[in-house]
Design a protein around this motif. Structure first.
Motif, short mmCIF file in Angstrom:
data_model
loop_
_atom_site.label_atom_id
_atom_site.label_comp_id
_atom_site.label_asym_id
_atom_site.label_seq_id
_atom_site.Cartn_x
_atom_site.Cartn_y
_atom_site.Cartn_z
N ALA A 15 65.21 61.96 23.95
CA ALA A 15 66.30 61.41 24.72
C ALA A 15 66.08 61.52 26.23
O ALA A 15 65.55 62.51 26.70
CB ALA A 15 67.58 62.14 24.33
N HIS A 16 66.59 60.50 26.94
CA HIS A 16 66.55 60.55 28.39
C HIS A 16 67.63 59.64 28.99
O HIS A 16 68.73 60.10 29.20
CB HIS A 16 65.15 60.21 28.91
CG HIS A 16 64.10 61.17 28.44
ND1 HIS A 16 64.09 62.49 28.82
CD2 HIS A 16 63.05 61.00 27.62
CE1 HIS A 16 63.06 63.10 28.25
NE2 HIS A 16 62.42 62.22 27.51
N GLY A 17 67.36 58.35 29.27
CA GLY A 17 68.41 57.53 29.84
C GLY A 17 68.05 56.07 30.01
O GLY A 17 66.88 55.70 29.99
N TYR A 18 69.10 55.23 30.17
CA TYR A 18 68.93 53.78 30.34
C TYR A 18 70.16 53.24 31.07
O TYR A 18 71.21 53.90 31.13
CB TYR A 18 68.76 53.07 29.00
CG TYR A 18 69.95 53.26 28.07
CD1 TYR A 18 71.00 52.36 28.06
CD2 TYR A 18 70.01 54.36 27.22
CE1 TYR A 18 72.09 52.55 27.23
CE2 TYR A 18 71.10 54.56 26.38
CZ TYR A 18 72.14 53.65 26.39
OH TYR A 18 73.23 53.84 25.57
N GLN A 30 66.50 54.91 25.48
CA GLN A 30 66.50 55.94 26.51
C GLN A 30 65.11 56.43 26.88
O GLN A 30 64.97 57.28 27.75
CB GLN A 30 67.35 57.13 26.06
CG GLN A 30 66.73 57.95 24.94
CD GLN A 30 66.89 57.37 23.54
OE1 GLN A 30 67.58 56.36 23.35
NE2 GLN A 30 66.26 57.99 22.56
N SER A 31 64.07 55.92 26.24
CA SER A 31 62.74 56.52 26.36
C SER A 31 61.74 55.76 27.23
O SER A 31 60.55 55.97 27.13
CB SER A 31 62.14 56.71 24.96
OG SER A 31 62.94 57.60 24.21
N THR A 43 70.95 60.53 28.05
CA THR A 43 71.02 61.27 26.80
C THR A 43 70.31 62.61 26.90
O THR A 43 70.44 63.44 26.01
CB THR A 43 70.45 60.44 25.65
OG1 THR A 43 69.13 60.03 25.99
CG2 THR A 43 71.29 59.19 25.40
N ALA A 44 69.57 62.82 27.97
CA ALA A 44 69.05 64.13 28.37
C ALA A 44 69.05 64.13 29.89
O ALA A 44 68.55 63.20 30.51
CB ALA A 44 67.66 64.39 27.82
#
Length: 197
Positions: free
Chosen positions: A27-30, A57-58, A112-113
């Motif tokens: 998870a990370h973001g968009y 999100q990746s 998301t992270a």
């Protein structure tokens, strides 16, 4: 008995490594305002997107844009070949968000992270941009029209910025959003197709 204990310890170690790997890679973001290509793939609006439909999100790649970072033609996927579908211009037929140039616009990231952050930057395509071709640096204005510095702070799970798209621009354009991470060598990339009036 020692062999059994050693096997259990090794098993626990492997499980922990697997869990940590999954957590960090998951998870990370968009961006979802204006809606990004990866979001359109994840919500099913656009089909045949490959792996990005499960991982919007990746889209993570090297930071330092525009002097460094992903290669031209791979900007929308952050240079990540797993998500190459995002770089396919699809004949200029990606769905576009209608916006008015010269008017305040909301830009929103879903994280998301959360990571320590250098800044968020937003770049707009220039008069030479052709929506039927993969995005390159030559298609973008050299400076972002909006930069939001963070100084290493960790942002909230939803990040909203207000900015104004330069006046006088019309037609199909693209916004490249870049979230630069402070404590790693990476950034997150998102391409949002827009129709300016």
């Amino acid at each position: 008995m020692r062999k059994k204990i050693s096997a259990v310890i090794v098993g626990i170690g492997v499980t922990c490594v697997s869990l940590f790997s999954t957590a960090s890679a998951g998870a990370h973001g968009y961006t979802d305002a204006p809606t990004s290509r990866q979001r359109f793939c994840a919500n099913g609006t656009v089909q045949d997107c490959g792996e990005i439909q499960w991982e919007p999100q990746s889209v993570e790649g090297p930071k330092g844009f525009p002097s460094h970072g992903p290669a031209d033609g791979t900007l929308c996927a952050g240079g990540n070949s797993r998500f190459a579908e995002l770089d396919d211009p699809r004949g200029g037929q990606w769905p576009a968000t209608d916006l008015t140039a010269g008017q305040p616009t909301t830009f929103r990231w879903r994280l998301t992270a959360r990571h320590a952050t250098t800044d968020f930057r937003y770049y707009l395509t220039n008069d030479h941009y052709d929506p039927t071709r993969p995005l390159t640096r030559a298609d973008l204005e050299p400076e972002p029209f909006l930069t939001v510095p963070y100084g290493g702070r960790i942002p909230d799970a939803t990040v909203t910025h207000q900015g104004t798209i330069p006046a006088g621009r019309t037609g199909k354009q693209l916004i490249l959003s870049v979230w630069t991470i402070a404590d790693t060598g990476n950034a997150f990339y998102a391409c949002s197709d827009v129709r300016l009036s």
